[in-house]
Design an enzyme around this catalytic site. Structure first.
Site, PDB file in Angstrom:
ATOM      1  N   HIS A  40       4.747   7.872   3.572  1.00  0.00           N
ATOM      2  CA  HIS A  40       6.066   7.257   3.694  1.00  0.00           C
ATOM      3  C   HIS A  40       5.968   6.079   4.662  1.00  0.00           C
ATOM      4  O   HIS A  40       4.943   5.895   5.319  1.00  0.00           O
ATOM      5  CB  HIS A  40       7.095   8.265   4.204  1.00  0.00           C
ATOM      6  CG  HIS A  40       6.828   8.679   5.624  1.00  0.00           C
ATOM      7  ND1 HIS A  40       5.901   9.654   5.950  1.00  0.00           N
ATOM      8  CD2 HIS A  40       7.302   8.204   6.808  1.00  0.00           C
ATOM      9  CE1 HIS A  40       5.846   9.779   7.273  1.00  0.00           C
ATOM     10  NE2 HIS A  40       6.676   8.907   7.815  1.00  0.00           N
ATOM     11  N   HIS A 127       4.032   0.447   8.082  1.00  0.00           N
ATOM     12  CA  HIS A 127       2.711   0.944   7.683  1.00  0.00           C
ATOM     13  C   HIS A 127       2.836   2.329   7.065  1.00  0.00           C
ATOM     14  O   HIS A 127       3.882   2.969   7.163  1.00  0.00           O
ATOM     15  CB  HIS A 127       1.781   1.009   8.901  1.00  0.00           C
ATOM     16  CG  HIS A 127       2.191   2.047   9.887  1.00  0.00           C
ATOM     17  ND1 HIS A 127       3.203   1.846  10.807  1.00  0.00           N
ATOM     18  CD2 HIS A 127       1.755   3.317  10.090  1.00  0.00           C
ATOM     19  CE1 HIS A 127       3.361   2.943  11.546  1.00  0.00           C
ATOM     20  NE2 HIS A 127       2.492   3.853  11.117  1.00  0.00           N
TER      21      HIS A 127
END
Length: 180
Positions: A40, A127
Protein backbone atom coordinates in the site's frame (compact mmCIF):
# COMPACT_ATOMS: atom_id res chain seq x y z
CA UNK A 1 -6.87 0.64 17.45
CA UNK A 2 -3.66 1.04 15.46
CA UNK A 3 -4.61 3.13 12.42
CA UNK A 4 -3.18 4.65 9.27
CA UNK A 5 -4.49 6.42 6.18
CA UNK A 6 -3.40 5.16 2.80
CA UNK A 7 -4.04 3.98 -0.71
CA UNK A 8 -4.49 0.33 -1.61
CA UNK A 9 -2.99 -1.03 -4.83
CA UNK A 10 -4.78 -2.95 -7.57
CA UNK A 11 -4.13 -6.71 -7.54
CA UNK A 12 -2.13 -6.58 -10.81
CA UNK A 13 0.33 -4.07 -9.28
CA UNK A 14 0.67 -6.21 -6.15
CA UNK A 15 1.47 -9.25 -8.32
CA UNK A 16 4.13 -7.28 -10.24
CA UNK A 17 5.71 -6.15 -6.97
CA UNK A 18 5.69 -9.73 -5.67
CA UNK A 19 7.48 -10.87 -8.85
CA UNK A 20 10.03 -8.11 -8.32
CA UNK A 21 10.59 -9.30 -4.74
CA UNK A 22 11.32 -12.76 -6.15
CA UNK A 23 13.82 -11.20 -8.55
CA UNK A 24 15.49 -9.45 -5.61
CA UNK A 25 15.72 -12.74 -3.72
CA UNK A 26 17.60 -14.33 -6.64
CA UNK A 27 20.32 -11.66 -6.21
CA UNK A 28 20.93 -12.74 -2.62
CA UNK A 29 19.00 -9.84 -1.10
CA UNK A 30 17.27 -10.89 2.08
CA UNK A 31 15.43 -9.56 5.13
CA UNK A 32 11.84 -9.32 6.31
CA UNK A 33 9.78 -9.48 3.10
CA UNK A 34 6.40 -7.74 3.04
CA UNK A 35 3.49 -9.85 1.87
CA UNK A 36 1.60 -9.00 -1.29
CA UNK A 37 -1.57 -8.41 0.74
CA UNK A 38 0.06 -5.59 2.72
CA UNK A 39 1.41 -3.54 -0.21
CA UNK A 40 0.00 0.00 0.00
CA UNK A 41 0.97 3.68 0.00
CA UNK A 42 0.82 5.25 3.46
CA UNK A 43 -0.38 8.85 3.54
CA UNK A 44 -0.39 9.23 7.32
CA UNK A 45 0.49 6.80 10.10
CA UNK A 46 -1.69 7.56 13.13
CA UNK A 47 -0.68 4.89 15.62
CA UNK A 48 -2.89 3.89 18.53
CA UNK A 49 -6.17 5.81 18.67
CA UNK A 50 -9.46 5.09 20.43
CA UNK A 51 -12.28 3.58 18.40
CA UNK A 52 -14.37 6.74 18.86
CA UNK A 53 -11.87 8.63 16.67
CA UNK A 54 -13.02 6.67 13.57
CA UNK A 55 -15.96 9.02 12.76
CA UNK A 56 -13.68 12.07 12.95
CA UNK A 57 -11.06 10.40 10.75
CA UNK A 58 -13.71 9.24 8.29
CA UNK A 59 -15.02 12.80 7.97
CA UNK A 60 -11.48 14.09 7.31
CA UNK A 61 -11.04 11.54 4.50
CA UNK A 62 -14.48 12.27 3.08
CA UNK A 63 -13.68 15.99 2.99
CA UNK A 64 -10.25 15.46 1.37
CA UNK A 65 -11.78 13.26 -1.35
CA UNK A 66 -14.87 15.39 -2.00
CA UNK A 67 -13.34 17.72 -4.59
CA UNK A 68 -10.60 15.50 -6.04
CA UNK A 69 -10.76 13.48 -9.21
CA UNK A 70 -9.28 10.04 -9.66
CA UNK A 71 -5.62 10.24 -10.66
CA UNK A 72 -2.85 8.07 -12.12
CA UNK A 73 0.17 6.63 -10.36
CA UNK A 74 2.82 4.10 -11.35
CA UNK A 75 5.59 2.23 -9.60
CA UNK A 76 9.11 2.74 -10.91
CA UNK A 77 12.49 2.66 -9.22
CA UNK A 78 13.95 1.32 -6.03
CA UNK A 79 15.19 3.23 -3.01
CA UNK A 80 15.74 2.86 0.72
CA UNK A 81 15.44 4.65 4.04
CA UNK A 82 17.64 6.33 5.16
CA UNK A 83 19.61 5.58 1.96
CA UNK A 84 20.64 2.59 -0.15
CA UNK A 85 24.06 2.26 1.56
CA UNK A 86 22.57 2.03 5.09
CA UNK A 87 19.12 0.67 4.29
CA UNK A 88 16.69 -0.29 7.03
CA UNK A 89 13.74 -0.30 4.61
CA UNK A 90 13.80 -1.08 0.88
CA UNK A 91 10.94 0.41 -1.12
CA UNK A 92 9.45 0.90 -4.57
CA UNK A 93 9.14 4.50 -5.72
CA UNK A 94 5.77 6.01 -6.64
CA UNK A 95 5.59 8.24 -9.73
CA UNK A 96 2.84 9.79 -11.81
CA UNK A 97 0.40 12.44 -10.58
CA UNK A 98 2.26 12.84 -7.30
CA UNK A 99 1.29 16.52 -7.11
CA UNK A 100 -2.32 15.44 -6.56
CA UNK A 101 -1.19 12.73 -4.13
CA UNK A 102 0.81 15.32 -2.17
CA UNK A 103 -2.11 17.74 -2.14
CA UNK A 104 -4.46 15.11 -0.71
CA UNK A 105 -1.89 14.04 1.87
CA UNK A 106 -1.23 17.66 2.93
CA UNK A 107 -4.95 18.40 3.31
CA UNK A 108 -5.39 15.30 5.47
CA UNK A 109 -2.27 16.17 7.48
CA UNK A 110 -3.54 19.73 8.17
CA UNK A 111 -7.04 18.52 9.07
CA UNK A 112 -5.61 15.98 11.54
CA UNK A 113 -3.57 18.71 13.23
CA UNK A 114 -6.67 20.96 13.43
CA UNK A 115 -8.55 18.14 15.19
CA UNK A 116 -5.68 17.71 17.68
CA UNK A 117 -4.57 14.33 16.34
CA UNK A 118 -0.84 13.65 16.60
CA UNK A 119 0.89 13.33 13.24
CA UNK A 120 4.41 12.49 12.17
CA UNK A 121 6.66 15.44 11.50
CA UNK A 122 8.81 13.69 8.89
CA UNK A 123 8.43 14.71 5.27
CA UNK A 124 6.13 12.67 3.06
CA UNK A 125 7.83 10.32 0.58
CA UNK A 126 5.30 8.24 -1.38
CA UNK A 127 6.56 4.66 -1.52
CA UNK A 128 5.65 0.99 -1.15
CA UNK A 129 7.67 -0.99 1.36
CA UNK A 130 9.03 -4.24 -0.07
CA UNK A 131 11.52 -5.33 2.59
CA UNK A 132 12.55 -4.27 6.07
CA UNK A 133 15.87 -4.98 7.79
CA UNK A 134 17.39 -5.74 4.37
CA UNK A 135 20.70 -7.36 3.63
CA UNK A 136 21.20 -6.08 0.13
CA UNK A 137 23.11 -7.75 -2.68
CA UNK A 138 25.94 -5.86 -4.39
CA UNK A 139 23.90 -5.41 -7.57
CA UNK A 140 20.18 -4.78 -7.36
CA UNK A 141 17.87 -5.25 -10.36
CA UNK A 142 16.06 -2.23 -11.73
CA UNK A 143 12.39 -1.86 -10.98
CA UNK A 144 11.12 -0.77 -14.36
CA UNK A 145 7.96 1.22 -14.88
CA UNK A 146 4.94 -0.81 -13.89
CA UNK A 147 1.54 -0.51 -15.42
CA UNK A 148 -0.22 2.68 -14.45
CA UNK A 149 -3.11 2.49 -12.08
CA UNK A 150 -5.82 4.87 -10.95
CA UNK A 151 -6.27 5.99 -7.38
CA UNK A 152 -10.00 5.94 -6.78
CA UNK A 153 -10.24 6.08 -2.98
CA UNK A 154 -8.48 7.03 0.21
CA UNK A 155 -8.71 4.43 2.97
CA UNK A 156 -8.58 4.42 6.76
CA UNK A 157 -6.85 1.14 7.61
CA UNK A 158 -6.46 -0.70 10.87
CA UNK A 159 -3.14 -2.46 11.39
CA UNK A 160 -3.55 -5.65 13.39
CA UNK A 161 -2.00 -9.04 13.87
CA UNK A 162 -4.18 -12.04 13.04
CA UNK A 163 -2.70 -15.53 13.36
CA UNK A 164 0.82 -14.07 13.71
CA UNK A 165 0.47 -12.10 10.45
CA UNK A 166 0.10 -8.36 9.97
CA UNK A 167 -3.16 -7.47 8.21
CA UNK A 168 -4.65 -4.14 7.16
CA UNK A 169 -8.45 -4.29 7.04
CA UNK A 170 -10.18 -1.19 5.66
CA UNK A 171 -12.26 0.69 8.24
CA UNK A 172 -13.51 3.46 5.96
CA UNK A 173 -13.16 4.30 2.23
CA UNK A 174 -13.56 7.81 0.81
CA UNK A 175 -14.24 7.72 -2.92
CA UNK A 176 -12.65 10.26 -5.23
CA UNK A 177 -14.67 11.81 -8.06
CA UNK A 178 -14.74 9.86 -11.31
CA UNK A 179 -12.70 11.11 -14.24
CA UNK A 180 -11.15 8.21 -16.16
Amino acid sequence: MRLFIGIDLPPKIKVKLKHFQHKLKTTGTNGSWKSKETFHITLEFLGELPEDSVPILSEILKQAASDKNEFRLMIEGLNAFPNIKRAHTLWADVKGDTDILNQIRNEIHSALIEKGIQVQSSSFVPHITLLSRPRLAEQLPLLKKSAEFFVREIILFESKVIDHRREYPAIYKARLQGQF
